[in-house]
Design an enzyme around this catalytic site. Structure first.
Site, mmCIF file in Angstrom:
data_model
loop_
_atom_site.group_PDB
_atom_site.id
_atom_site.type_symbol
_atom_site.label_atom_id
_atom_site.label_comp_id
_atom_site.label_asym_id
_atom_site.label_seq_id
_atom_site.Cartn_x
_atom_site.Cartn_y
_atom_site.Cartn_z
ATOM 1 N N ASN A 190 0.851 -1.184 0.000
ATOM 2 C CA ASN A 190 0.000 0.000 0.000
ATOM 3 C C ASN A 190 0.897 1.248 0.000
ATOM 4 O OD1 ASN A 190 -1.783 2.063 0.471
ATOM 5 N ND2 ASN A 190 -2.681 1.185 2.331
ATOM 6 N N GLU A 199 -7.892 -5.263 4.965
ATOM 7 C CA GLU A 199 -7.806 -4.990 3.523
ATOM 8 C C GLU A 199 -6.668 -5.784 2.888
ATOM 9 O OE1 GLU A 199 -7.987 -1.015 5.049
ATOM 10 O OE2 GLU A 199 -8.948 -0.352 3.205
#
Ligand code: AMP
Length: 402
Positions: free
Chosen positions: A8, A385
């Site tokens: 990320n 996530e």
């Protein structure tokens, strides 16, 4: 068994988690922070060990190299060849992506073309992708989009009531965000509370953290979500205003002499809990100040709860009722104070019966808050996530598409 990396990339950070799949075992995780500043921070956690180093990290390329070097240095992998796929979180997939996709040059160009829709993240996603491609030549990458889960919305839910030609020409519509989280929450809740059967379920998912969004999920699919063209829309957040009367922009620019860009920055970075309370964007500080009698802190907390409650009401109607309401993310998982404020605002209308004692002190673990006889089951469910990114990597490997 496959090792896959979930990445990320933010403008100055790079978060990562290495998984062994399909077991979903986390082999290591960490964060590279303050990329591009004089002194960066590299962090890694593996097993019981935790390492944090301060050193200059001029760009994402150096950050990615630090991560990959650490994997062999600390014996987490014997060779980098063991990594079979890198999954990158990408915030904006626009109209192009309704599911994860190969992160190849063609799709990178599409992502880059959407920079005006996400100027904060899109350049970082591209830089991060290039950094891992260079560091792991030949290892395939996928892009997992925050907006993909929301692509099932109908036009009545995603269009803004502006001239239709402008919506079309400029792709100006609601895209939403946090889709990977809402998708994880819906999938997990359907497994845990509906025997894995999505049909007929009506779920209201509240991802409430420093960024917050709500999602109405019918039959396991998104029908409405609160974030808009960008993650500035929807409910009030840590530093973001959420929805405003559009004339606020024009009015305040005229009053203050500030430019549109300056006001936009204020709505993004100096509003929300921070702006109203004048104390902090963090619910822990706001709660402490409110309990010490700081009236603006109390007002900011009540305003925050009311904005969330308003959307809950809206989505209750949109779903034609609700079977399950989920609290998740930093505030939803950890703040009993904010959960209680929100629940008190909606309990009468929704016929909720809540065990407020159970709500107290609950931190980061799954729990049912509602009592027998509550018209809606209310739960706290920690989000994940990264595991969704790892699952998408695995699916791609197993489908032989990469
Ligand atoms: P997220 O963006 O999901 O990581 O959420 C971060 C936010 O969650 C922080 O800014 C706090 O407002 C809130 N938060 C995190 N931990 C706690 C906690 N232990 N108690 C209350 N609020 C918390």
């Amino acid at each position: 068994m496959y090792k896959v990396m979930a990445v990320n990339c933010g403008s100055s950070s790079l978060k990562y988690k290495l998984y062994e799949m399909p077991e979903e075992k986390v082999l290591c995780s960490g964060n590279v922070e303050r990329i591009g500043l004089a002194q960066g921070i590299f962090g890694i956690k593996y097993g019981e060990e935790k390492v944090s180093l301060e050193l200059p990290i001029p760009d994402h390329k150096v950050g990615a190299k630090l991560v990959l070097d650490a994997l062999t240095k600390y014996g987490i992998v014997k060779s980098l060849d063991e990594i079979k796929c890198v999954g990158h979180r990408v915030v904006q997939g626009g109209k192009y992506f309704s599911s994860s996709a190969e992160f190849d040059q063609h799709n990178a160009d599409l992502i880059e073309s959407m920079t005006p829709l996400d100027p904060l993240h899109a350049p970082a996603h591209i830089t991060g992708w290039k950094a891992f491609c260079e560091a792991l030549p030949g290892v395939p990458s996928i892009a997992v989009f925050d907006t993909a889960f929301h692509q099932t919305m109908e036009p009545e839910d995603y269009l803004f009531p502006i001239p239709y030609e402008m919506s079309e020409k400029y792709d100006c519509r609601r895209y939403g965000a946090h889709g990977t989280s809402h998708n994880y929450l819906a999938d997990t809740a359907i497994k845990h509370y509906f025997g894995g059967k999505a049909e007929g379920t009506r779920i209201l998912s509240c991802h409430i953290g420093s960024g917050s969004s709500l999602c109405a999920i019918k039959d396991g699919k998104c029908v409405a979500t609160s974030m808009g063209l960008t993650p500035l829309g929807g409910v009030m957040m840590g530093t973001r205003s959420g929805d405003l009367d559009p004339s606020v922009m024009d009015y305040l620019c005229n009053c203050t002499g500030k430019s549109v860009d300056e006001m936009y920055d204020i709505f993004n970075k100096k509003s929300g809990l921070l702006g109203v309370s004048g104390v902090s964007s963090d619910t822990r500080d706001v709660e402490a100040a409110a309990k010490e009698g700081n009236e603006r802190a109390l007002l900011s907390a009540k305003l925050f709860a009311r904005r969330v409650a308003d959307y809950i009401g809206q989505y209750y109607v949109r779903l034609g009722g609700c079977d399950l309401m989920i609290f998740s993310a930093g505030i939803g998982e950890n703040s009993d104070y904010f959960r209680e404020l929100i629940l008190k605002d909606v309990e009468e209308a929704l016929g909720l019966k809540i065990d407020y004692k159970k709500n107290i002190g609950l931190r980061g673990k799954e729990e049912v808050l509602s009592l027998e006889g509550s018209k809606v089951k209310v739960i706290v469910l920690p989000t994940d996530e990264e595991v969704m990114i790892a699952r998408d990597c695995l699916r791609r490997i197993e489908n032989g598409r990469i």
